[in-house]
Design an enzyme around this catalytic site. Sequence first.
Site, short mmCIF file in Angstrom:
data_model
loop_
_atom_site.label_atom_id
_atom_site.label_comp_id
_atom_site.label_asym_id
_atom_site.label_seq_id
_atom_site.Cartn_x
_atom_site.Cartn_y
_atom_site.Cartn_z
N GLU A 163 15.54 -25.33 70.89
CA GLU A 163 14.43 -24.61 71.49
C GLU A 163 14.51 -23.11 71.21
O GLU A 163 15.59 -22.54 71.18
CB GLU A 163 14.48 -24.77 73.02
N CYS B 241 14.20 -15.60 72.50
CA CYS B 241 15.42 -16.22 72.99
C CYS B 241 15.76 -17.39 72.08
O CYS B 241 14.99 -18.34 71.96
CB CYS B 241 15.19 -16.70 74.43
N CYS C 296 25.68 -28.45 73.87
CA CYS C 296 26.68 -27.50 74.35
C CYS C 296 27.81 -28.30 74.97
O CYS C 296 27.59 -29.35 75.56
CB CYS C 296 26.04 -26.60 75.41
N CYS D 79 28.30 -26.92 82.22
CA CYS D 79 27.86 -26.34 83.49
C CYS D 79 26.96 -27.35 84.21
O CYS D 79 26.06 -27.93 83.61
CB CYS D 79 27.09 -25.04 83.24
N CYS E 35 22.96 -27.05 84.28
CA CYS E 35 22.26 -26.72 83.04
C CYS E 35 21.90 -27.96 82.24
O CYS E 35 22.73 -28.85 82.05
CB CYS E 35 23.14 -25.80 82.20
N SER F 57 27.48 -15.07 82.25
CA SER F 57 26.96 -15.98 83.28
C SER F 57 28.07 -16.24 84.28
O SER F 57 28.98 -17.03 84.03
CB SER F 57 26.50 -17.29 82.64
N CYS G 225 16.50 -23.22 79.66
CA CYS G 225 17.70 -24.04 79.75
C CYS G 225 17.62 -25.46 79.17
O CYS G 225 18.17 -26.40 79.73
CB CYS G 225 18.15 -24.16 81.19
#
Length: 367
Positions: free
Chosen positions: A92, A105, A112, A116, A119, A214, A355
Site C-alpha cells: 500500500e 507514505c 512485517c 505488533c 497492527c 513507535s 496500517c
Amino acid sequence: MINLYDLNLAELTEFLAGLGERPFRARQLYAWLYGKGVNDFGLMTDISEAVREKLAGAACADGLALAETLASKDGQTTKHLFGLDDENSYIETVFMKYKDRNSICISTQAGCRMGCSFCASGADGLLRNLSPAEMALQVILSERAAGAHTKNIVLMGVGEPLDNYENVKKFIENITDDHGRDLSRRAITISTCGIVPGIERLAKELPQVNLAVSLHAPNDELRKKIMPVTKKYSVADVVSATQKHYEKTHRRSTFEYALIDGFNDSPEHAKELAALLKGMNCLVNLIPLNRVDGARTGIPLGLSQRGDKPMRNSRLLAAQADPAEVAERFREELGKRHVPATVRKSLGEDIEAACGQLRLRKNESTE
Ligand code: SAH
C-alpha cells in the site's frame, strides 16, 4: 533482468558502460527516471531509438502494477494498492494532500515480522523485503496518479524500515541524488518500532533523515504486551538510542503513541511517559487507535507470537469513551511536564488508509 531503479548513479554509469554508452547517458537516464518520473523507455525522447532498444533488451524500470485506488470522501487522502511482480501479494501507498504540502507514505516490506498486536500489516507475517526499485516506484507512480509532486516522504506504510535497512538506505540515497529528484533528506521520515542498531546506523549514515519511534507505552511491562520487539530492545534502550540520535543529528525525533482505551491512556501513563522523556528535544504524536477488526479477518492479531501473551484484539476493540477528550487530557498532562505533544487527526479512515488493512483484505480475497 536489472531494474534501473535498483541502481545508484555510479552503478547505472557502469551498467551503461557495459552497453557501450558514455557517462552522460547515465545522467540523462537518471533525470528521466527520477526527475521526470518517466519509466517507459519509449517516452525518453532525447535518447535515440537504437539506444532505447538496447536498454529495453537489458533492463527494466517497472515492477509494480496498480491494482486498486481508493480516495477518501474529502479528497485529501488517496490509497493505492500495488501488486508485486513475483508474488501474489500487495503493498500500500498513501498520497496525502495537505494545504501547504503533499506527502507520500510508502511501504518498505510486503508484510512485517514485528508482530505488533494492534497492527494489520504484520498479521500474516513477513513475505519479503521490498527492493529500492519497489520503494521508488511507489513514489513515482502515486505522484503520476495524483498529477502532483511531493517533497515529503514518510516510510510509515507496511513493514519495518529498519528490518530492511540496506534497501531503504539505497532508496533514500537514490531519490535524494541531485541528478535525479533532488529531494531533501530533511523531508524524509523513517518510522520504526525501535530497532536500536538500526537507529544507531541511521544517525551515522543518514543524519539528515527524520526519525519517528513507535513507542505506544511508557514501560517494558505494558509495551511487551503489544509490541514483542520490546523483548529484544527495552524501552530504556530505545529512548536512549533516540536521544543519542538527536545528539548526533540535531533533528528532533517524534514518538508515536497510539492511545488504547484503558490500556495506556490514563493520566498516570502520561506522567510516566513524561518522566521517561524528560529533558529530551522530542515531540509526542498522540494517535487515536485505528480499530483493526480481528473478527472480520479471522486473525487473532498478535496471538501468533510466542512468549509473552500479547493483548487479545477484542480488548483493543473496546469502545473508547470519547477518544478526543482522552487524547486532549493526555496531551495536557504531558504539556504540564514540558513534553510537547500533538494529537494527530486521522486522515482517510473511511478508506482504511492506515496500517495495512486494505492489503490484508485484498490478500485474503485472492487466496
Ligand atoms: N514499522 C514501523 C512503520 C510502520 S507502522 C513502525 O512501527 O513505526 C506505522 C505506524 O502506524 C506506527 O507508529 C504503528 O505503530 C502505527 N499503527 C499500526 N497499527 C495501528 C493502529 N491500528 N492504530 C494506530 N496506529 C497504528
